[in-house]
Write a protein that holds these residues in place. Structure first.
Motif, short mmCIF file in Angstrom:
data_model
loop_
_atom_site.label_atom_id
_atom_site.label_comp_id
_atom_site.label_asym_id
_atom_site.label_seq_id
_atom_site.Cartn_x
_atom_site.Cartn_y
_atom_site.Cartn_z
N LEU A 78 -94.46 -81.59 -43.54
CA LEU A 78 -93.99 -80.13 -43.86
C LEU A 78 -93.05 -80.31 -45.18
O LEU A 78 -92.04 -81.05 -45.21
CB LEU A 78 -93.08 -79.76 -42.63
N TRP A 79 -93.45 -79.13 -46.00
CA TRP A 79 -92.33 -78.97 -47.25
C TRP A 79 -92.21 -77.17 -47.44
O TRP A 79 -93.09 -76.66 -46.98
CB TRP A 79 -92.94 -79.77 -48.56
N GLN A 80 -91.09 -76.97 -47.79
CA GLN A 80 -90.99 -75.65 -48.05
C GLN A 80 -89.75 -75.28 -48.98
O GLN A 80 -89.01 -76.19 -49.31
CB GLN A 80 -90.66 -74.96 -46.64
N ALA A 81 -89.67 -74.23 -49.59
CA ALA A 81 -88.76 -73.67 -50.44
C ALA A 81 -87.45 -73.46 -49.78
O ALA A 81 -87.47 -73.06 -48.68
CB ALA A 81 -89.20 -72.81 -51.30
N ALA A 101 -93.24 -65.35 -47.98
CA ALA A 101 -92.50 -66.73 -47.33
C ALA A 101 -93.64 -67.39 -46.74
O ALA A 101 -94.60 -66.89 -45.97
CB ALA A 101 -91.65 -66.15 -46.38
N HIS A 102 -93.45 -68.79 -47.01
CA HIS A 102 -94.63 -69.72 -46.21
C HIS A 102 -93.99 -70.85 -46.08
O HIS A 102 -93.06 -71.64 -46.91
CB HIS A 102 -95.63 -69.80 -47.27
N LEU A 103 -94.51 -71.79 -45.08
CA LEU A 103 -94.32 -73.18 -44.99
C LEU A 103 -95.56 -73.97 -45.41
O LEU A 103 -96.77 -73.52 -45.26
CB LEU A 103 -94.14 -73.32 -43.31
N GLY A 163 -80.48 -69.27 -43.77
CA GLY A 163 -82.05 -68.97 -43.28
C GLY A 163 -81.89 -69.04 -41.80
O GLY A 163 -81.23 -69.77 -41.25
N THR A 164 -82.78 -67.96 -41.21
CA THR A 164 -82.88 -67.80 -39.77
C THR A 164 -83.54 -69.22 -39.22
O THR A 164 -84.44 -69.89 -39.67
CB THR A 164 -83.80 -66.78 -39.20
N GLN A 165 -82.84 -69.87 -38.32
CA GLN A 165 -83.26 -70.94 -37.37
C GLN A 165 -84.64 -70.99 -36.73
O GLN A 165 -84.80 -69.60 -36.08
CB GLN A 165 -82.31 -71.58 -36.55
N LEU A 166 -85.47 -71.77 -37.11
CA LEU A 166 -87.08 -71.55 -36.27
C LEU A 166 -87.19 -72.98 -35.58
O LEU A 166 -87.10 -74.12 -36.21
CB LEU A 166 -87.84 -71.71 -37.52
N LEU A 167 -87.57 -72.73 -34.69
CA LEU A 167 -88.14 -73.74 -33.47
C LEU A 167 -89.65 -73.62 -33.20
O LEU A 167 -90.06 -72.93 -32.59
CB LEU A 167 -87.47 -73.85 -32.08
N PRO A 199 -88.46 -69.54 -44.28
CA PRO A 199 -88.19 -69.55 -45.53
C PRO A 199 -88.26 -67.81 -46.15
O PRO A 199 -88.52 -67.17 -45.37
CB PRO A 199 -89.59 -70.23 -46.11
N ALA A 200 -87.84 -68.02 -47.19
CA ALA A 200 -87.69 -66.43 -47.80
C ALA A 200 -88.84 -66.07 -48.65
O ALA A 200 -89.74 -67.18 -49.10
CB ALA A 200 -86.57 -66.32 -48.81
#
Ligand code: MBD
Ligand code: FE
Length: 286
Positions: free
Chosen positions: A159-162, A225-227, A135-139, A199-200
């Motif tokens: 925070l939780w994500q797939a 896609a969601h956080l 996955g693409t890094q996200l800051l 996320p995807a």
């Protein structure tokens, strides 16, 4: 653990059973059942049943269709998918009613895959993930404040994500226990900085009862896609929300009806291929 480890296939029955077990482990829903006055139970049960009766009359529902419903409801229980079913098709209206008078940040549904007490990462940290997590890094940076503008020191951002395959740790096999789950604690200025991966799009399990309803009705099973986040601070209302990404093909037809324009992130591509985004939260006083 690396992402190349062989993992047993995830099944709807396994993730449904995990979600059902997780719900059972929390005793507060059962207290709520006991505490609801019988007049309220009677009113709500009667009106829901009347809505079903009206549908049967309006559409001349047959015995075959009635028996198909019975078989399917038994299947929902056997695949453990009552939490999934309710959170996908009902929770969004409960959330709408519960949070109608908030003036701070918008929330949305929790869904079936939250786990409390994820590992603490401080005010500036990285969500727990495997070496080479795809996955693409996200800051992501932001602040938590009260509706009067006061920064909320020590606010918690859970925070939780797939993962990129759409699997949540503790609900699909073969993932480290706390993969892509963490708790961040804002600094004295209410600020936090989180490194994660983008996320995807996510497909709800298609091999269980919910998937069989979707197939039988000719619907699709996708969420954008969601956080997921829960944001909390002493003296303030807990905020449960999800954040989304512009351009996702399912932002306009989320199967769970949980997208709101206020929850859209605006990530900026960086020269190193990562993305950076600012998004903060405003909590209503309790
Ligand atoms: C999810 O990941 C989710 O967020 C919801 C609301 C329902 C099913 C799966
Ligand atoms: Fe989700």
């Amino acid at each position: 653990m690396s992402i190349t480890d062989d993992a047993p296939a995830a099944t709807a029955a396994a993730s449904g059973a995990s979600a059902t077990a997780r719900f059972h482990a929390d005793k507060s829903p059962y207290d709520a059942v006991r505490d609801t006055p019988k007049e309220r139970v009677s009113l709500l049960a009667r009106e829901v049943l009347e809505a079903i009766h009206d549908t049967i009359r309006k559409h001349h529902v047959t015995y075959d269709e009635y028996n198909a419903l019975k078989a399917w409801m038994i299947d929902v229980g056997e695949t453990g998918e009552w939490p999934l079913f309710l959170d996908v098709w009902v929770e969004h209206v409960v959330e709408e009613v519960a949070n109608a008078s908030r003036v701070g940040s918008k929330g949305t549904i929790e869904g079936p895959y939250y786990v409390p007490d994820a590992p603490e990462q401080g005010a500036d940290g990285t969500l727990p993930m495997r070496d080479g997590e795809p996955g693409t890094q996200l800051l992501w940076s932001g602040t938590v404040s009260s509706t009067d503008g006061t920064p909320l020191a020590d606010a918690k951002v859970e925070l939780w994500q797939a993962d990129a395959d759409g699997f949540y740790s503790q609900f699909a096999p073969g993932l480290p226990e706390w993969n892509l789950r963490g708790t961040f604690t804002a600094g004295q200025d209410g600020a936090f900085r989180i490194r994660t991966i983008q996320p995807a799009p996510y497909q709800i399990p298609t091999d269980g009862a919910c998937g069989r309803l979707i197939a039988a009705a000719g619907w699709h099973a996708w969420r954008p896609a969601h956080l997921h986040v829960k944001v909390s601070a002493p003296g303030h209302q807990l905020l449960t929300a999800q954040l989304y990404f512009p351009g996702d093909p399912h932002n306009d037809d989320d199967i769970a009806t949980a997208v709101k324009p206020e929850l859209m992130l605006n990530p900026q591509p960086q020269p190193d291929g990562s993305a950076a985004v600012e998004y903060g939260f405003v909590l209503d006083p309790a």
